[in-house]
Motif scaffolding. Structure first.
Motif, PDB file in Angstrom:
ATOM      1  N   ILE A   1      -4.688   6.259  -1.641  1.00 22.27           N
ATOM      2  CA  ILE A   1      -3.792   5.009  -1.376  1.00 22.27           C
ATOM      3  C   ILE A   1      -3.689   4.059  -2.840  1.00 22.27           C
ATOM      4  CG2 ILE A   1      -3.312   5.515   1.020  1.00 22.27           C
ATOM      5  CD1 ILE A   1      -5.547   3.285   1.127  1.00 22.27           C
TER       6      ILE A   1
ATOM      7  N   GLY B   1      11.619   7.270  -2.874  1.00 20.88           N
ATOM      8  CA  GLY B   1      10.874   8.709  -1.726  1.00 20.88           C
ATOM      9  C   GLY B   1       9.430   8.537  -1.222  1.00 20.88           C
ATOM     10  N   PHE B   2       9.062   7.055  -1.693  1.00 28.69           N
ATOM     11  CA  PHE B   2       7.129   7.220  -1.681  1.00 28.69           C
ATOM     12  C   PHE B   2       7.149   5.774   0.113  1.00 28.69           C
ATOM     13  CE2 PHE B   2       7.125   6.799  -5.974  1.00 28.69           C
ATOM     14  CZ  PHE B   2       6.016   7.629  -5.778  1.00 28.69           C
ATOM     15  N   SER B   3       6.033   6.465   1.054  1.00 29.07           N
ATOM     16  CA  SER B   3       5.759   6.049   2.026  1.00 29.07           C
ATOM     17  C   SER B   3       5.122   4.344   1.432  1.00 29.07           C
ATOM     18  CB  SER B   3       5.182   6.568   2.715  1.00 29.07           C
ATOM     19  OG  SER B   3       4.886   6.258   4.226  1.00 29.07           O
ATOM     20  N   VAL B   4       5.311   3.391   2.003  1.00 31.42           N
ATOM     21  CA  VAL B   4       5.253   1.950   1.626  1.00 31.42           C
ATOM     22  C   VAL B   4       5.072   1.611   2.808  1.00 31.42           C
ATOM     23  CG1 VAL B   4       5.694   0.154   0.197  1.00 31.42           C
ATOM     24  CG2 VAL B   4       6.437   1.942   0.230  1.00 31.42           C
ATOM     25  N   SER B   5       3.198   0.182   3.020  1.00 35.82           N
ATOM     26  CA  SER B   5       3.218  -0.298   4.032  1.00 35.82           C
ATOM     27  C   SER B   5       3.230  -1.982   3.420  1.00 35.82           C
ATOM     28  CB  SER B   5       2.552   0.537   4.273  1.00 35.82           C
ATOM     29  OG  SER B   5       1.804  -0.754   5.184  1.00 35.82           O
TER      30      SER B   5
ATOM     31  N   GLU C   1      10.935   2.807  -1.825  1.00 35.50           N
ATOM     32  CA  GLU C   1      11.257   3.492  -0.592  1.00 35.50           C
ATOM     33  C   GLU C   1      11.966   4.177  -1.239  1.00 35.50           C
ATOM     34  OE1 GLU C   1       9.274   1.710   3.348  1.00 35.50           O
ATOM     35  OE2 GLU C   1      11.567   1.244   2.976  1.00 35.50           O
TER      36      GLU C   1
ATOM     37  N   ARG D   1      -2.881   0.370  -3.769  1.00 40.04           N
ATOM     38  CA  ARG D   1      -2.607  -1.099  -3.143  1.00 40.04           C
ATOM     39  C   ARG D   1      -1.918  -1.969  -5.491  1.00 40.04           C
ATOM     40  NH1 ARG D   1      -7.983  -0.612  -0.781  1.00 40.04           N
ATOM     41  NH2 ARG D   1      -7.604   1.087   1.106  1.00 40.04           N
TER      42      ARG D   1
ATOM     43  N   THR E   1       0.450  -1.276  -0.603  1.00 38.53           N
ATOM     44  CA  THR E   1      -0.483   0.202   0.348  1.00 38.53           C
ATOM     45  C   THR E   1       0.701   0.957   0.226  1.00 38.53           C
ATOM     46  OG1 THR E   1      -1.739  -1.209   1.207  1.00 38.53           O
ATOM     47  CG2 THR E   1      -2.251   1.273   1.090  1.00 38.53           C
ATOM     48  N   VAL E   2       1.155   2.199  -0.585  1.00 40.04           N
ATOM     49  CA  VAL E   2       1.271   3.143  -1.193  1.00 40.04           C
ATOM     50  C   VAL E   2       0.397   4.813  -1.080  1.00 40.04           C
ATOM     51  CG1 VAL E   2       3.156   4.679  -2.392  1.00 40.04           C
ATOM     52  CG2 VAL E   2       2.594   2.378  -2.459  1.00 40.04           C
ATOM     53  N   PHE E   3       0.993   5.272  -0.058  1.00 36.90           N
ATOM     54  CA  PHE E   3       0.638   6.681   0.303  1.00 36.90           C
ATOM     55  C   PHE E   3       0.955   7.973  -0.542  1.00 36.90           C
ATOM     56  CE2 PHE E   3       0.425  11.000   2.153  1.00 36.90           C
ATOM     57  CZ  PHE E   3      -0.385  11.375   2.623  1.00 36.90           C
ATOM     58  N   LEU E   4       0.182   7.912  -1.581  1.00 40.01           N
ATOM     59  CA  LEU E   4       0.205   9.386  -2.643  1.00 40.01           C
ATOM     60  C   LEU E   4      -0.279  10.772  -2.102  1.00 40.01           C
ATOM     61  CD1 LEU E   4      -0.196   7.963  -5.941  1.00 40.01           C
ATOM     62  CD2 LEU E   4       1.990   8.643  -5.247  1.00 40.01           C
TER      63      LEU E   4
END
Ligand SMILES: [Zn+2]
Lengths: 425, 144
Positions: free
Chosen positions: B43, B62-66, B59, B45, B6-9
């Motif tokens: 977000i 520079g992306f925030s990844v969960s 990452e 997926r 899951t990536v925050f955009l």
């Protein structure tokens, strides 16, 4: 010293100062004349009517224009750092140097130091006031000074261990580095005789204090000073670690509302303003430090009667007034540090919505955040907004932004972006 | 169980392109991509063949990844196919947080992806009910 006696002394010294600067410093004569005030006050409250001195006055008088004595009486000069351009020069007479030594001796003593102590001075020597200020103070106290200056951290650790240092004087961040370096060298500073640190010259937090005390096994004392006013020794914590006692026999402190420039009641935050009532070389009347603090009310358990100022919590340069509430970006940072899932990088963006100011705090989502659903992120955003609201007493819109999207700076980070003059949205 | 990134955009132009380019450059092949967005952010997926590589690449960009686990079920392409699956999930008292589906290119079935609280319990219930719950290898192999 009883308060009435102290105030009588302050008033006497203040009037002597005013007469001195009016007679000897053209800048002051012009300021007083322009304000239409006489260089004399009948009571301390009269200070509030006198003109201010700002850093720019010192810059314009560069290098010696604000000196109040002939050059022959100046025995030393130091300078203040020029974070925003030109450096400024401050000059000391022999009496100034002697007073300074007394005040730094007092500072070390209030940290529990005595003639038996060995003081390692890891502040820089030279034009910066830290090193020599602490040095003369240690000697005046009768302690043993180690004039090691800053840098060469492994050697600092070695000296700390071999010379039996009992008090360390440096910036708090350097203290941490010394502690970490010792650990890397396999030396446990906590087992050495060192027992106190007098740390200043940069803002630091209570959590940093805890960290330093844990790693170094000492009592960390916050000290305050600025080269324009004298250098270190203007105010210092005692071992109660609850506010810095201001050396009021040499400096009159005022805390002013940065907007109205009128005094705020004790206990309320505002800009710190000092008047140097004993200085000869370059005396200052109502010098605006731009530092934000407040008077800690009540009596100190140590028995000292000099009033205490809280550790510096920000700079007026950064202050925002949002719906009548003063907000310092550093307060926002403190909130963010306590919230998992966001990085302590943020920016306050001011814009116009119609005729209203709109304030939005941009907060970076952390790399460590575990989110999978929109609602997780919305919950995170709402938590940030709620914690800001509860600690700053103002509601701000919060926008989550991507990691590293807020521009990094090597110097002072740009925390406030003002778009209000760039057309409305 | 299938690993999902899951990536925050931020909602700003070019961000989704940047994300997909970062994945492409790292040689990661996606099986599914789904965007959930609000007025302020989105977000994304992603199910792909090499989630660890994908995560590192994102990452680094520079992306925030969960990373989390989801359930992928093969659903026959016939009326009521999805309802059967949802009834089984409902039958064990699980709540579907979100779902999305993609069609298997060469087959007659769709693959439905579910996010539930208790992945293990729901997976077991689905298998007991005779449903085909795909594991990671299977899902990446579909269609190729
Ligand atoms: Zn005290």
């Amino acid at each position: 010293m009883a308060r009435p006696d102290l105030e009588a002394l302050q008033l006497e010294r203040l009037n002597a100062l005013l007469a001195r600067v009016y007679a000897n410093v053209p800048t002051y004569r012009a300021k007083f004349d322009q304000a239409g005030v006489a260089p004399v006050v009948s009571g301390l409250e009269g200070l509030a009517d006198l003109p201010f001195t700002v850093k720019d006055d010192l810059r314009q008088a560069y290098p010696y224009g604000m000196f109040a004595v002939p050059q022959s009486e100046i025995v030393r000069v130091h300078s203040s750092s020029g974070t925003t351009g030109q450096i400024t020069v401050v000059g000391y007479t022999a009496a100034d140097i002697s007073n300074w030594a007394d005040l730094m001796a007092r500072t070390i003593a209030s940290a529990g130091g005595t003639a038996d102590d060995i003081v390692q001075i890891a502040y820089g020597y030279g034009l910066f006031t830290g090193g020599l200020g602490a040095h003369y103070g240690a000697e005046r106290l009768g302690a043993t000074a180690i004039p090691i200056s800053g840098g060469n951290t492994k050697r600092q650790v070695q000296v700390l261990k071999d010379f039996g240092t009992t008090i360390l004087a440096c910036t708090p961040s350097y203290a941490l580095l010394i502690g970490e370096t010792a650990t890397e060298m396999g030396i446990d500073i906590r087992e050495l005789p060192i027992r106190a640190g007098i740390f200043g010259a940069e803002p630091w937090s209570e959590s940093m204090r805890t960290q330093i005390e844990e790693i170094l096994g000492l009592k960390a004392i916050d000290i305050y000073g600025l080269s324009e006013v004298m250098g270190p020794g203007v105010a210092a914590e005692c071992t109660e670690q609850h506010g810095l006692h201001v050396n009021e026999d040499h400096f009159i402190i005022e805390i002013l509302d940065p907007e109205t420039l009128r005094p705020v009641p004790d206990g309320e935050q505002g800009e710190v303003v000092f008047t140097t009532i004993t200085k000869q070389g370059i005396p200052l009347v109502r010098y605006r430090t731009r530092d934000i603090s407040r008077i800690v009310t009540g009596e100190c358990a140590c028995g000292r009667t000099f009033r205490r100022m809280e550790r510096i919590t920000g700079r007026t340069d950064d202050m925002l007034i949002i719906r009548g509430v003063n907000v310092y970006p550093s307060q926002i940072e403190q909130v963010l540090v306590g919230i998992p899932g966001v990085a302590p990088h943020y920016q306050v963006v001011l814009s116009k919505r119609g005729s209203m100011d709109h304030v939005e705090v941009h907060v970076e989502v952390g790399h460590d955040v575990s989110f999978d659903e929109v609602k997780t992120l919305e919950r995170l955003r709402n938590r940030v907004a709620a914690e800001i609201a509860s600690s700053l007493a103002v509601n701000l819109a919060v926008k989550l932004v991507e990691p590293k999207s807020i521009q990094r700076s090597e110097g002072k980070a740009k925390r406030v972006v003002d778009l209000r003059n760039e057309g409305s949205e | 169980m299938v690993m999902q990134l899951t990536v925050f955009l931020e909602n700003s132009p070019g961000r989704l392109a940047g994300l997909t380019r970062a994945l492409g450059d790292s040689g990661v092949n996606m099986r599914a991509l789904m965007v959930a967005d609000t007025a302020e952010f989105g977000i994304v997926r992603i199910i792909c063949d090499r989630p660890d590589t994908a995560r590192r690449a994102l990452e680094a960009a520079g992306f925030s990844v969960s990373v989390g686990n989801v359930i992928a079920v093969e659903v026959p392409d016939r009326p009521g196919g999805l309802a059967d699956v949802l009834e089984v999930i409902g039958g064990v008292g699980a709540n579907v947080e979100y779902a999305y589906c993609f069609v298997e290119p060469n087959g007659n079935s769709a693959i439905d992806v579910f996010r539930v609280e208790d992945v293990a319990a729901v997976t077991e219930a689905l298998r007991r009910a005779g449903m085909r719950v795909l594991n990671e290898d299977e899902i990446y192999a579909t269609g190729s």
